[in-house]
Design an enzyme around this catalytic site. Structure first.
Site, short mmCIF file in Angstrom:
data_model
loop_
_atom_site.label_atom_id
_atom_site.label_comp_id
_atom_site.label_asym_id
_atom_site.label_seq_id
_atom_site.Cartn_x
_atom_site.Cartn_y
_atom_site.Cartn_z
N GLU A 1 -28.89 -15.16 -84.47
CA GLU A 1 -28.55 -15.15 -83.04
C GLU A 1 -28.51 -13.72 -82.52
O GLU A 1 -28.06 -12.81 -83.22
CB GLU A 1 -27.20 -15.83 -82.82
CG GLU A 1 -26.80 -16.05 -81.38
CD GLU A 1 -25.55 -16.92 -81.24
OE1 GLU A 1 -24.78 -16.67 -80.30
OE2 GLU A 1 -25.35 -17.83 -82.07
N ASP B 1 -27.21 -11.85 -78.95
CA ASP B 1 -26.41 -12.22 -77.78
C ASP B 1 -26.30 -11.13 -76.73
O ASP B 1 -25.99 -9.97 -77.05
CB ASP B 1 -24.96 -12.55 -78.19
CG ASP B 1 -24.84 -13.82 -79.00
OD1 ASP B 1 -25.76 -14.65 -78.94
OD2 ASP B 1 -23.81 -13.98 -79.67
N GLU C 1 -23.66 -11.47 -73.68
CA GLU C 1 -22.63 -12.28 -73.02
C GLU C 1 -21.94 -11.41 -71.98
O GLU C 1 -21.58 -10.26 -72.26
CB GLU C 1 -21.62 -12.83 -74.03
CG GLU C 1 -22.24 -13.79 -75.02
CD GLU C 1 -21.22 -14.38 -75.99
OE1 GLU C 1 -21.49 -15.45 -76.55
OE2 GLU C 1 -20.16 -13.75 -76.21
N THR D 1 -22.09 -7.83 -76.73
CA THR D 1 -23.28 -8.08 -77.53
C THR D 1 -22.87 -8.38 -78.97
O THR D 1 -21.87 -7.87 -79.47
CB THR D 1 -24.24 -6.88 -77.51
OG1 THR D 1 -23.66 -5.78 -78.23
CG2 THR D 1 -24.55 -6.45 -76.08
N ARG E 1 -20.63 -8.40 -85.49
CA ARG E 1 -21.28 -7.11 -85.20
C ARG E 1 -21.22 -6.84 -83.70
O ARG E 1 -22.23 -6.52 -83.07
CB ARG E 1 -22.72 -7.12 -85.71
CG ARG E 1 -22.86 -7.30 -87.22
CD ARG E 1 -24.30 -7.19 -87.66
NE ARG E 1 -24.43 -7.25 -89.09
CZ ARG E 1 -24.69 -8.36 -89.78
NH1 ARG E 1 -24.86 -9.52 -89.12
NH2 ARG E 1 -24.80 -8.35 -91.09
N TRP F 1 -10.12 -16.17 -73.94
CA TRP F 1 -10.40 -14.90 -74.62
C TRP F 1 -11.21 -13.90 -73.81
O TRP F 1 -11.16 -12.69 -74.08
CB TRP F 1 -11.16 -15.15 -75.93
CG TRP F 1 -12.57 -15.63 -75.72
CD1 TRP F 1 -12.98 -16.89 -75.49
CD2 TRP F 1 -13.75 -14.81 -75.70
NE1 TRP F 1 -14.34 -16.95 -75.33
CE2 TRP F 1 -14.85 -15.68 -75.45
CE3 TRP F 1 -14.00 -13.45 -75.85
CZ2 TRP F 1 -16.17 -15.23 -75.35
CZ3 TRP F 1 -15.32 -12.99 -75.76
CH2 TRP F 1 -16.37 -13.88 -75.52
N ARG G 1 -10.14 -3.29 -88.53
CA ARG G 1 -10.77 -4.60 -88.72
C ARG G 1 -11.43 -4.71 -90.09
O ARG G 1 -11.52 -5.81 -90.66
CB ARG G 1 -11.81 -4.82 -87.63
CG ARG G 1 -12.49 -6.17 -87.66
CD ARG G 1 -13.49 -6.26 -86.54
NE ARG G 1 -14.20 -7.51 -86.53
CZ ARG G 1 -15.22 -7.79 -85.72
NH1 ARG G 1 -15.63 -6.88 -84.85
NH2 ARG G 1 -15.82 -8.96 -85.78
#
Length: 340
Positions: free
Chosen positions: A101, A103, A105, A119, A129, A195, A276
């Site tokens: 995918e 993206d 968004e 992204t 990512r 979110w 993270r």
């Protein structure tokens, strides 16, 4: 200077012989409404797509064909006013648990606050990512062009022909890269209230519904794939845009634009999120174009090689020679001396 592997070059040559381009697509011809009923509309003789969201459902569109390696351009005007909680998208995706995918968004916000371009890239089912940006214009006031370039070497995301993100093929160091699954093109709008805006702290104001994003100038330069086979004809059907996109990489001007965007517009980069990834950042984060936005790049000229022609005199880990000697990164000012 390093060159693509023989398998990559063979794939490029095969695709150059097979690919054909479609330009000035109408939304009627290129795909169909996938959900949303009357909330999704194809207008102006197929040249305009509007997707709307109300408090019952969103809406979406998808391409009829699937594609393996391509350049896609879409002009989009995002939801104006108080768009908090809304998510409009333009993305590519294959199917299944191990899907690929790519993206775009677009995360809405309250009036007067900037949109976030979110992204992400998935390969073989793995994502995480994300990079996010605030662009340098109001994306609700007019149409702007959003581009996905996907070829065997890289994925490049562009806004108004300015690169904002590059994801290189780093399979050589164990990083999965989308190169075997054909993908469908999607455009959608949906409720991301939990979110999308400040982590869900700002709810959607449903009194402002319906929320509408508009899409136009859908241009596809790609090869149609079905059941693992190409429907493309001979190389005579391949246009110069498609052929160029198969081998496209950043030139020096685009590289400078990319650095400017990452320095001035990037608001989140997974490659700098040490909290993270406490066990260490993903391996691609230490490769060219993934390094911290404050790093300064010096590219090796012609066939010269930094390993062979220079040595690092001080700075320890703040100076790095990467990419087989083709890239030198300096975090501060370092002295270089020529090797004898």
């Amino acid at each position: 200077m390093s060159f693509p592997s023989s398998s990559v070059m063979l794939l490029v040559l095969m695709l150059t012989a097979l690919l054909k381009a479609a330009s000035a697509e109408t939304f009627h011809r290129a795909g169909q409404i996938s959900f949303g009923n009357e909330l999704a509309n194809i207008l102006n003789g197929g040249k305009l797509l509007t997707l709307s969201l109300d408090n019952s459902t969103g809406s979406g569109y998808q391409s009829t064909n699937t594609y393996l390696f391509e350049r896609l351009d879409m002009n989009i005007k995002l939801v104006p006013g108080n768009s908090a909680g809304t998510v409009a998208t333009f993305y590519l995706s294959s199917q299944g648990a191990n899907h690929d995918e790519i993206d775009f968004e677009f995360l809405g916000n309250v009036s007067g606050q900037p949109y976030t371009i979110h992204t992400n890239i998935y390969s073989q089912g793995g994502g995480n990512r994300e990079q996010q940006f605030h662009v340098w214009f109001d994306p609700t006031a007019a149409f702007h062009k959003y581009t996905v370039i996907w070829n065997p070497q890289l994925i490049m995301l562009m806004v108004d022909d300015t690169p904002i993100r590059v994801f290189n093929n780093n399979e050589a160091i164990g990083v999965p890269f989308p190169n075997s699954q054909a993908m469908t093109v999607y455009a959608t709008i949906w409720d991301g209230e939990t979110w999308a805006t400040e982590g869900g702290r700002i709810p959607t104001d449903w009194t402002q519904a319906p929320f509408t994003a508009s899409y136009e100038s859908f241009v596809i330069n790609a090869c149609e794939y079905s059941s693992g086979s190409s429907s493309c004809g001979s190389s005579e059907t391949t246009n110069s845009v498609t052929e160029a996109s198969l081998t496209q990489s950043l030139d020096s001007e685009e590289h400078e634009k990319l650095l400017w965007v990452q320095e001035n517009c990037m608001i989140y980069n997974y490659c700098t999120d040490n909290e993270r990834f406490p066990q260490g950042l993903p391996p691609e984060c230490n490769q060219p174009y993934y390094l911290h936005v404050h790093d300064h790049y010096l590219m090796a000229a012609s066939a010269e090689n930094f390993y062979r022609d220079v040595e690092i005199t001080f700075g320890d880990e703040r100076a790095m020679i990467l990419d087989g000697g083709d890239l030198l990164t300096l975090l501060t000012t370092l002295a270089l001396v020529s090797n004898p």
